[in-house]
Design a protein around this motif. Structure first.
Motif, PDB file in Angstrom:
ATOM      1  N   PRO A  28      32.302  74.831   5.608  1.00  0.00           N
ATOM      2  CA  PRO A  28      32.614  75.007   4.186  1.00  0.00           C
ATOM      3  C   PRO A  28      31.461  74.574   3.275  1.00  0.00           C
ATOM      4  O   PRO A  28      30.678  73.696   3.626  1.00  0.00           O
ATOM      5  CB  PRO A  28      33.832  74.111   3.983  1.00  0.00           C
ATOM      6  CG  PRO A  28      33.734  73.076   5.065  1.00  0.00           C
ATOM      7  CD  PRO A  28      33.081  73.765   6.227  1.00  0.00           C
ATOM      8  N   GLY A  29      31.376  75.231   2.129  1.00  0.00           N
ATOM      9  CA  GLY A  29      30.426  74.821   1.097  1.00  0.00           C
ATOM     10  C   GLY A  29      30.982  73.620   0.354  1.00  0.00           C
ATOM     11  O   GLY A  29      32.113  73.189   0.594  1.00  0.00           O
ATOM     12  N   PHE A  30      30.195  73.059  -0.513  1.00  0.00           N
ATOM     13  CA  PHE A  30      30.613  71.904  -1.301  1.00  0.00           C
ATOM     14  C   PHE A  30      30.579  72.315  -2.765  1.00  0.00           C
ATOM     15  O   PHE A  30      29.646  73.003  -3.186  1.00  0.00           O
ATOM     16  CB  PHE A  30      29.657  70.728  -1.063  1.00  0.00           C
ATOM     17  CG  PHE A  30      30.178  69.416  -1.559  1.00  0.00           C
ATOM     18  CD1 PHE A  30      31.032  68.656  -0.796  1.00  0.00           C
ATOM     19  CD2 PHE A  30      29.813  68.940  -2.815  1.00  0.00           C
ATOM     20  CE1 PHE A  30      31.516  67.442  -1.247  1.00  0.00           C
ATOM     21  CE2 PHE A  30      30.300  67.727  -3.284  1.00  0.00           C
ATOM     22  CZ  PHE A  30      31.154  66.973  -2.491  1.00  0.00           C
ATOM     23  N   PRO A  31      31.561  71.935  -3.577  1.00  0.00           N
ATOM     24  CA  PRO A  31      31.543  72.301  -5.000  1.00  0.00           C
ATOM     25  C   PRO A  31      30.256  71.811  -5.675  1.00  0.00           C
ATOM     26  O   PRO A  31      29.938  70.621  -5.650  1.00  0.00           O
ATOM     27  CB  PRO A  31      32.773  71.592  -5.568  1.00  0.00           C
ATOM     28  CG  PRO A  31      33.657  71.338  -4.389  1.00  0.00           C
ATOM     29  CD  PRO A  31      32.741  71.142  -3.219  1.00  0.00           C
ATOM     30  N   VAL A  32      29.510  72.725  -6.250  1.00  0.00           N
ATOM     31  CA  VAL A  32      28.185  72.425  -6.777  1.00  0.00           C
ATOM     32  C   VAL A  32      28.248  71.434  -7.938  1.00  0.00           C
ATOM     33  O   VAL A  32      27.451  70.498  -8.001  1.00  0.00           O
ATOM     34  CB  VAL A  32      27.455  73.727  -7.184  1.00  0.00           C
ATOM     35  CG1 VAL A  32      26.111  73.418  -7.822  1.00  0.00           C
ATOM     36  CG2 VAL A  32      27.276  74.626  -5.970  1.00  0.00           C
ATOM     37  N   ARG A  33      29.179  71.611  -8.841  1.00  0.00           N
ATOM     38  CA  ARG A  33      29.262  70.684  -9.981  1.00  0.00           C
ATOM     39  C   ARG A  33      29.577  69.269  -9.498  1.00  0.00           C
ATOM     40  O   ARG A  33      29.032  68.285 -10.016  1.00  0.00           O
ATOM     41  CB  ARG A  33      30.309  71.157 -10.985  1.00  0.00           C
ATOM     42  CG  ARG A  33      30.380  70.271 -12.217  1.00  0.00           C
ATOM     43  CD  ARG A  33      31.329  70.825 -13.251  1.00  0.00           C
ATOM     44  NE  ARG A  33      31.436  69.930 -14.386  1.00  0.00           N
ATOM     45  CZ  ARG A  33      32.565  69.671 -15.025  1.00  0.00           C
ATOM     46  NH1 ARG A  33      33.682  70.271 -14.674  1.00  0.00           N
ATOM     47  NH2 ARG A  33      32.576  68.839 -16.033  1.00  0.00           N
ATOM     48  N   LEU A  34      30.425  69.145  -8.507  1.00  0.00           N
ATOM     49  CA  LEU A  34      30.751  67.828  -7.955  1.00  0.00           C
ATOM     50  C   LEU A  34      29.528  67.229  -7.256  1.00  0.00           C
ATOM     51  O   LEU A  34      29.250  66.032  -7.393  1.00  0.00           O
ATOM     52  CB  LEU A  34      31.931  67.931  -6.994  1.00  0.00           C
ATOM     53  CG  LEU A  34      32.416  66.634  -6.352  1.00  0.00           C
ATOM     54  CD1 LEU A  34      32.791  65.596  -7.407  1.00  0.00           C
ATOM     55  CD2 LEU A  34      33.594  66.916  -5.421  1.00  0.00           C
ATOM     56  N   ALA A  35      28.776  68.044  -6.523  1.00  0.00           N
ATOM     57  CA  ALA A  35      27.542  67.557  -5.894  1.00  0.00           C
ATOM     58  C   ALA A  35      26.571  67.049  -6.951  1.00  0.00           C
ATOM     59  O   ALA A  35      25.952  65.990  -6.790  1.00  0.00           O
ATOM     60  CB  ALA A  35      26.892  68.674  -5.080  1.00  0.00           C
ATOM     61  N   ASP A  36      26.447  67.785  -8.038  1.00  0.00           N
ATOM     62  CA  ASP A  36      25.591  67.401  -9.160  1.00  0.00           C
ATOM     63  C   ASP A  36      26.024  66.041  -9.717  1.00  0.00           C
ATOM     64  O   ASP A  36      25.213  65.131  -9.900  1.00  0.00           O
ATOM     65  CB  ASP A  36      25.664  68.494 -10.228  1.00  0.00           C
ATOM     66  CG  ASP A  36      24.737  68.289 -11.398  1.00  0.00           C
ATOM     67  OD1 ASP A  36      23.828  67.440 -11.339  1.00  0.00           O
ATOM     68  OD2 ASP A  36      24.918  69.022 -12.403  1.00  0.00           O
ATOM     69  N   GLU A  37      27.300  65.892  -9.966  1.00  0.00           N
ATOM     70  CA  GLU A  37      27.846  64.642 -10.510  1.00  0.00           C
ATOM     71  C   GLU A  37      27.629  63.467  -9.563  1.00  0.00           C
ATOM     72  O   GLU A  37      27.162  62.399  -9.982  1.00  0.00           O
ATOM     73  CB  GLU A  37      29.341  64.803 -10.801  1.00  0.00           C
ATOM     74  CG  GLU A  37      30.039  63.539 -11.267  1.00  0.00           C
ATOM     75  CD  GLU A  37      29.643  63.094 -12.673  1.00  0.00           C
ATOM     76  OE1 GLU A  37      29.863  61.909 -12.993  1.00  0.00           O
ATOM     77  OE2 GLU A  37      29.133  63.924 -13.459  1.00  0.00           O
ATOM     78  N   LEU A  38      27.947  63.643  -8.287  1.00  0.00           N
ATOM     79  CA  LEU A  38      27.814  62.549  -7.326  1.00  0.00           C
ATOM     80  C   LEU A  38      26.360  62.112  -7.168  1.00  0.00           C
ATOM     81  O   LEU A  38      26.064  60.916  -7.111  1.00  0.00           O
ATOM     82  CB  LEU A  38      28.404  62.959  -5.973  1.00  0.00           C
ATOM     83  CG  LEU A  38      29.913  63.158  -5.952  1.00  0.00           C
ATOM     84  CD1 LEU A  38      30.351  63.708  -4.604  1.00  0.00           C
ATOM     85  CD2 LEU A  38      30.646  61.876  -6.285  1.00  0.00           C
ATOM     86  N   PHE A  39      25.450  63.064  -7.111  1.00  0.00           N
ATOM     87  CA  PHE A  39      24.036  62.723  -6.996  1.00  0.00           C
ATOM     88  C   PHE A  39      23.578  61.930  -8.220  1.00  0.00           C
ATOM     89  O   PHE A  39      22.923  60.896  -8.087  1.00  0.00           O
ATOM     90  CB  PHE A  39      23.186  63.991  -6.831  1.00  0.00           C
ATOM     91  CG  PHE A  39      21.718  63.701  -6.810  1.00  0.00           C
ATOM     92  CD1 PHE A  39      21.118  63.162  -5.691  1.00  0.00           C
ATOM     93  CD2 PHE A  39      20.934  63.955  -7.928  1.00  0.00           C
ATOM     94  CE1 PHE A  39      19.752  62.872  -5.677  1.00  0.00           C
ATOM     95  CE2 PHE A  39      19.577  63.675  -7.923  1.00  0.00           C
ATOM     96  CZ  PHE A  39      18.983  63.128  -6.789  1.00  0.00           C
TER      97      PHE A  39
END
Length: 193
Positions: A28-39
């Motif tokens: 599965p892919g990872f939600p991009v906006r969530l990846a942005d926020e977590l980083f």
């Protein structure tokens, strides 16, 4: 969860799994906006960028590649590890997109597929690859990265110091930990790292 950093609802479809970044069943892919926020949340706790990032459960490499393409200017290098050889093969292809040559190769492949299969959507993806290449150039160019086999529960010495660990831990029915100790795998993973 309230977003503190990725507060704008931007169109991240260029980074969607299966567009230019590759995907496969069971990865599965990872939600991009969530990846942005977590980083960005993690980065706020570190002294200064650029940082070295490690994804110890990288799977297809989607999370690492998306963060690399979003925040190239804040990254020094990226390491992605996993125990699954099929996932690592996919991750290598996705993290190759963190270089101008990798994006150019993907663009050529999409053009060839568009010509062979006559699908206009593939030509749209060619444009996406071009936009990602422009973004990468604007944020600092090729990102040093490495993809290799590695067990997050028994990490070995790394080639370079790591400033930040960001991963999507396996969960649910699509993915599972390999070699996880009995009991709760996430606390064991945290201890191992």
């Amino acid at each position: 969860m309230a977003y503190r950093y990725a507060t704008e609802r931007r169109d991240h479809s260029d980074l969607a799994s299966g567009n230019v970044l590759r995907s496969a069943p069971g990865h599965p892919g990872f939600p991009v906006r969530l990846a942005d926020e977590l980083f960005q949340r993690a980065l706020a706790h570190l002294p200064a960028a650029p940082v070295s990032l490690w994804d110890p459960c990288c799977g297809s490499g989607h999370l690492a590649a998306a963060v690399g393409l979003l925040h190239r200017d804040r990254l020094r290098r990226l390491l992605a590890t996993d125990t699954d050889p099929a996932a690592l093969s996919l991750a290598e292809r996705n993290l190759a997109l963190l270089t101008r040559s990798g994006l150019a190769e993907r663009e050529r492949g999409l053009r060839a597929d568009a010509a062979e299969f006559g699908k206009p959507v593939l030509l749209e993806r060619v444009g996406t690859a071009g936009r990602l290449a422009e973004r990468l150039d604007k944020l600092g160019g090729d990102l040093e990265h490495r993809v290799r086999a590695g067990d997050a529960f028994a990490p070995v010495a790394l080639e370079h110091p790591v400033d930040l660990v960001l991963t999507d831990v396996p969960y649910g029915g699509l993915t599972a930990f390999s070699g996880a100790p009995a009991g709760a795998p996430v606390p064991a993973l945290t201890r191992a790292l």
